[in-house]
Design a protein around this motif. Sequence first.
Motif, mmCIF file in Angstrom:
data_model
loop_
_atom_site.group_PDB
_atom_site.id
_atom_site.type_symbol
_atom_site.label_atom_id
_atom_site.label_comp_id
_atom_site.label_asym_id
_atom_site.label_seq_id
_atom_site.Cartn_x
_atom_site.Cartn_y
_atom_site.Cartn_z
ATOM 1 N N VAL A 199 42.747 43.211 40.328
ATOM 2 C CA VAL A 199 43.566 43.068 39.191
ATOM 3 C C VAL A 199 45.061 43.850 39.696
ATOM 4 C CG1 VAL A 199 43.922 44.140 36.886
ATOM 5 C CG2 VAL A 199 41.775 43.057 37.308
ATOM 6 N N PRO A 200 46.032 43.081 39.207
ATOM 7 C CA PRO A 200 47.326 43.622 39.903
ATOM 8 C C PRO A 200 47.701 44.792 38.682
ATOM 9 C CG PRO A 200 47.621 41.661 38.394
ATOM 10 C CD PRO A 200 46.077 41.863 38.522
ATOM 11 N N LEU A 201 48.630 45.355 39.511
ATOM 12 C CA LEU A 201 49.367 46.809 38.666
ATOM 13 C C LEU A 201 48.529 47.786 38.809
ATOM 14 C CD1 LEU A 201 51.450 44.789 35.910
ATOM 15 C CD2 LEU A 201 51.974 45.261 38.210
ATOM 16 N N VAL A 202 47.347 47.894 39.072
ATOM 17 C CA VAL A 202 46.428 48.963 39.338
ATOM 18 C C VAL A 202 45.549 48.661 40.651
ATOM 19 C CG1 VAL A 202 45.987 49.453 36.863
ATOM 20 C CG2 VAL A 202 44.487 47.753 37.892
ATOM 21 N N SER A 203 46.388 48.061 41.515
ATOM 22 C CA SER A 203 45.710 47.612 42.769
ATOM 23 C C SER A 203 44.915 48.944 43.492
ATOM 24 C CB SER A 203 46.809 47.072 43.940
ATOM 25 O OG SER A 203 47.799 47.895 43.963
ATOM 26 N N ALA A 204 45.463 49.911 43.563
ATOM 27 C CA ALA A 204 44.606 51.192 44.431
ATOM 28 C C ALA A 204 43.196 51.390 43.540
ATOM 29 C CB ALA A 204 45.303 52.574 44.547
ATOM 30 N N TYR A 205 43.291 51.528 42.242
ATOM 31 C CA TYR A 205 42.215 51.669 41.318
ATOM 32 C C TYR A 205 41.396 50.476 41.638
ATOM 33 C CZ TYR A 205 39.448 52.165 37.114
ATOM 34 O OH TYR A 205 38.385 52.434 36.320
ATOM 35 N N SER A 206 41.767 49.372 41.282
ATOM 36 C CA SER A 206 40.692 47.972 41.353
ATOM 37 C C SER A 206 39.952 47.790 42.744
ATOM 38 C CB SER A 206 41.838 46.685 41.139
ATOM 39 O OG SER A 206 41.225 45.642 41.438
ATOM 40 N N ALA A 207 40.957 48.247 43.744
ATOM 41 C CA ALA A 207 40.382 48.100 45.030
ATOM 42 C C ALA A 207 39.136 48.964 45.416
ATOM 43 C CB ALA A 207 41.419 48.061 46.166
ATOM 44 N N SER A 208 39.642 50.402 44.767
ATOM 45 C CA SER A 208 38.556 51.393 44.788
ATOM 46 C C SER A 208 37.162 51.171 44.433
ATOM 47 C CB SER A 208 39.120 52.484 44.545
ATOM 48 O OG SER A 208 40.201 52.949 45.086
#
Length: 325
Positions: A199-208
């Motif tokens: 999901v964009p705009l929360v990329s670090a969170y989404s990737a984690s």
Amino acid sequence: MMSTPSIPPFLVWLGVLAAVVLAIKATNTISVYLRPSKLRRYAHTSRDGRPPWVLVTGASDGIGKALSNELADSGFNVVLHGRNRTKLLNVQSELSQAHPARSFRLLVADATQCQPEVFKDIADQLSDLHLTGLVNNVGGGGSGTLFATLDHYTAENTIEIVNMNALFPTLLIGSLLPTLVQNGPALLMSTGSITDAGVPLVSAYSASKGYLKTLAESLTREVKIAGWDIEVLHLRVGVVTGVAGNKSKPSMFMPSAPVFAKAALARVGCGSPVIIPYWGHTLQVAPLDFMPVWLVDMIIEYSLRDIGSVFTNTPATNDEAAKTK
Ligand SMILES: NC(=O)c1ccc[n+]([C@@H]2O[C@H](COP(=O)([O-])OP(=O)(O)OC[C@H]3O[C@@H](n4cnc5c(N)ncnc54)[C@H](OP(=O)(O)O)[C@@H]3O)[C@@H](O)[C@H]2O)c1
């Protein structure tokens, strides 16, 4: 008289195949919600008569607190983890009153700090307990910018997000796995997110959260290879209310933390290592599986258009990003 054009047989068979695949997928999805929970299998006493314990990270609020309450209800004593001792003491007192037959212990550790000695210390602190469960629930968007392109996050903020959602649970599992193996059958749960799909705009969170999901899949296979009696269960979570950052009224698609916690624990033993435990979240996500990528992208962009517009236009330095906090 005009004859109706006949459908080529291969198209008919393609249609039948698609219908069968769809029916199997639907049956598998529905069956996850119908199987009885096997949670109590993990609430067993040790051979020398010690009661079962579960460690819940991020237990001072929201989903973690609700899971702790449900786990206590199902026969577990609970180690409540968090970073704020006062808040944890309040939760301990509340849960002790609700479950007088259970014990609650506190574990204070900042999940953004991932030095090796932290995990050795945690394992030492819990070594006297008959630990049969670990719920890696701590996580979130951290203390800084949210809903922005990655260049608007400070390096510190990104480290905080990745540590809390990915590295801390990984190292915690590593340090407690020998105990769980020894005390098995044991349960290893993690709280992920449906944003794990990129999901964009929360990329670090989404990737984690994507990392956490893959970790659960790897561990499921590792457990099988090693022959350990451990169930790995990763929860893909949609929006839940009654948490620190969201006090809205619950709805069909947005359960309260207690409702979500019940649903999550009801799925223990469902036979799938990665699940969306709450049916309302499944209804939201399932249609996306049948859509082309361009349509999914369009829906995601449309949903985030207002939230993101503030932060997508002017790339910032880390100093500037810090000012948006
Ligand atoms: N709520 C949702 O809509 C939603 C959706 C998808 C996934 N999730 C996931 O569900 C999990 C729980 O979220 P929640 O909504 O219940 O959040 P929450 O209400 O904010 O609770 C988070 C818990 O984690 C603790 N915590 C936060 N940062 C910490 C740190 N650095 N060190 C130690 N503990 C820390 C908090 O402690 P304090 O009380 O001290 O803050 C609290 O106990 C997270 O992994 C989140 O990503 C939630």
